[in-house]
Design a protein around this motif. Sequence first.
Motif, PDB file in Angstrom:
ATOM      1  N   ARG A  44       8.760  52.388  71.289  1.00 27.20           N
ATOM      2  CA  ARG A  44       7.696  51.945  72.202  1.00 27.20           C
ATOM      3  C   ARG A  44       6.765  53.108  72.560  1.00 27.20           C
ATOM      4  O   ARG A  44       5.542  52.940  72.601  1.00 27.20           O
ATOM      5  N   PHE A  47       4.614  53.934  69.532  1.00 29.82           N
ATOM      6  CA  PHE A  47       3.583  52.916  69.377  1.00 29.82           C
ATOM      7  C   PHE A  47       2.412  53.197  70.314  1.00 29.82           C
ATOM      8  O   PHE A  47       1.238  53.178  69.910  1.00 29.82           O
ATOM      9  N   LEU A  51      -1.505  54.251  69.239  1.00 34.31           N
ATOM     10  CA  LEU A  51      -2.737  53.601  69.701  1.00 34.31           C
ATOM     11  C   LEU A  51      -3.673  54.609  70.356  1.00 34.31           C
ATOM     12  O   LEU A  51      -4.895  54.601  70.127  1.00 34.31           O
ATOM     13  N   ASP A  55      -7.427  56.067  68.934  1.00 28.78           N
ATOM     14  CA  ASP A  55      -8.669  56.069  69.698  1.00 28.78           C
ATOM     15  C   ASP A  55      -9.302  57.458  69.734  1.00 28.78           C
ATOM     16  O   ASP A  55     -10.528  57.591  69.678  1.00 28.78           O
ATOM     17  N   ALA A  74       2.685  47.647  63.428  1.00 26.98           N
ATOM     18  CA  ALA A  74       2.440  47.107  64.765  1.00 26.98           C
ATOM     19  C   ALA A  74       1.098  47.578  65.317  1.00 26.98           C
ATOM     20  O   ALA A  74       0.355  46.811  65.943  1.00 26.98           O
ATOM     21  N   ALA A  75       0.769  48.859  65.079  1.00 31.06           N
ATOM     22  CA  ALA A  75      -0.503  49.393  65.564  1.00 31.06           C
ATOM     23  C   ALA A  75      -1.675  48.736  64.846  1.00 31.06           C
ATOM     24  O   ALA A  75      -2.702  48.404  65.462  1.00 31.06           O
ATOM     25  N   ARG A  76      -1.528  48.528  63.551  1.00 33.38           N
ATOM     26  CA  ARG A  76      -2.588  47.833  62.805  1.00 33.38           C
ATOM     27  C   ARG A  76      -2.751  46.394  63.298  1.00 33.38           C
ATOM     28  O   ARG A  76      -3.868  45.891  63.402  1.00 33.38           O
ATOM     29  N   ASP A  77      -1.636  45.764  63.611  1.00 31.27           N
ATOM     30  CA  ASP A  77      -1.689  44.407  64.129  1.00 31.27           C
ATOM     31  C   ASP A  77      -2.435  44.355  65.457  1.00 31.27           C
ATOM     32  O   ASP A  77      -3.082  43.353  65.776  1.00 31.27           O
ATOM     33  N   ARG A  78      -2.373  45.443  66.206  1.00 31.56           N
ATOM     34  CA  ARG A  78      -3.069  45.537  67.494  1.00 31.56           C
ATOM     35  C   ARG A  78      -4.552  45.907  67.288  1.00 31.56           C
ATOM     36  O   ARG A  78      -5.320  45.929  68.238  1.00 31.56           O
ATOM     37  N   GLY A  79      -4.942  46.179  66.055  1.00 29.56           N
ATOM     38  CA  GLY A  79      -6.338  46.501  65.773  1.00 29.56           C
ATOM     39  C   GLY A  79      -6.644  47.981  65.704  1.00 29.56           C
ATOM     40  O   GLY A  79      -7.817  48.365  65.549  1.00 29.56           O
ATOM     41  N   ALA A  80      -5.622  48.837  65.801  1.00 29.71           N
ATOM     42  CA  ALA A  80      -5.841  50.281  65.739  1.00 29.71           C
ATOM     43  C   ALA A  80      -6.128  50.707  64.312  1.00 29.71           C
ATOM     44  O   ALA A  80      -5.573  50.157  63.353  1.00 29.71           O
TER      45      ALA A  80
END
Length: 214
Positions: A44, A47, A51, A55, A74-80
């Motif tokens: 966690r 992750f 992110l 940024d 997971a980060a790509r799934d969040r749009g990172a």
Amino acid sequence: MSDLSLHLVTDHRVPFARLRDIVDAAVDAGVTVVQLRDKVASGRELFARTLDLADVVAGRCAFVVDDRLDVVLAARDRGARVDGIHLGQDDVPIGSARALLGVDALIGWTAHTPAHLTAAAALPAGTVDYLGVGVIRATTTKPDHPRPLGIDGFAELAASTASPCVAIGGIDVDDVAALRAAGAAGVAVVSAVCAADDPGAVVRRLRAAWGAEG
């Protein structure tokens, strides 16, 4: 293909707020790849840091995460924007990472021995983009590192593979020109930048030693 010439690998011993500033300054000064490496953070935590650093980097250079394919996905799934991953010999199969991340991802693989280079050569074309070869010198950032190669040992391994080789492990500014002459496609540094009072100034010296403009 990403510019592999100058990788900044992060140091988990540096407080994260300071690490953010180091990464920002280093990217401004010209590092071409940032690798988030933190083998002590929880999934966690890693992750969240992925992110955050995505940024900070903001597409100014390639950004990859060490070891953790689950975190990258997971980060790509969040749009990172996470451009890829660097995997060790004991991590998930590199072919699986390529299949999940796609043909455009930047994927590196640690290789310390002739056997590792043989394994890399046996992979289907396009599986691995570069090999991280080292350590060049003894380093405190990875206490369980293999026997140091030195410049000559690196040159011998680099000459035996068609894959681009990025040198890592105890590298300082004075090593850069010799490593490029020895066949390095790039150098990766940790303490040289992360422990510096002025990370940007160190990156500019590393770039000058490599022969990059700016």
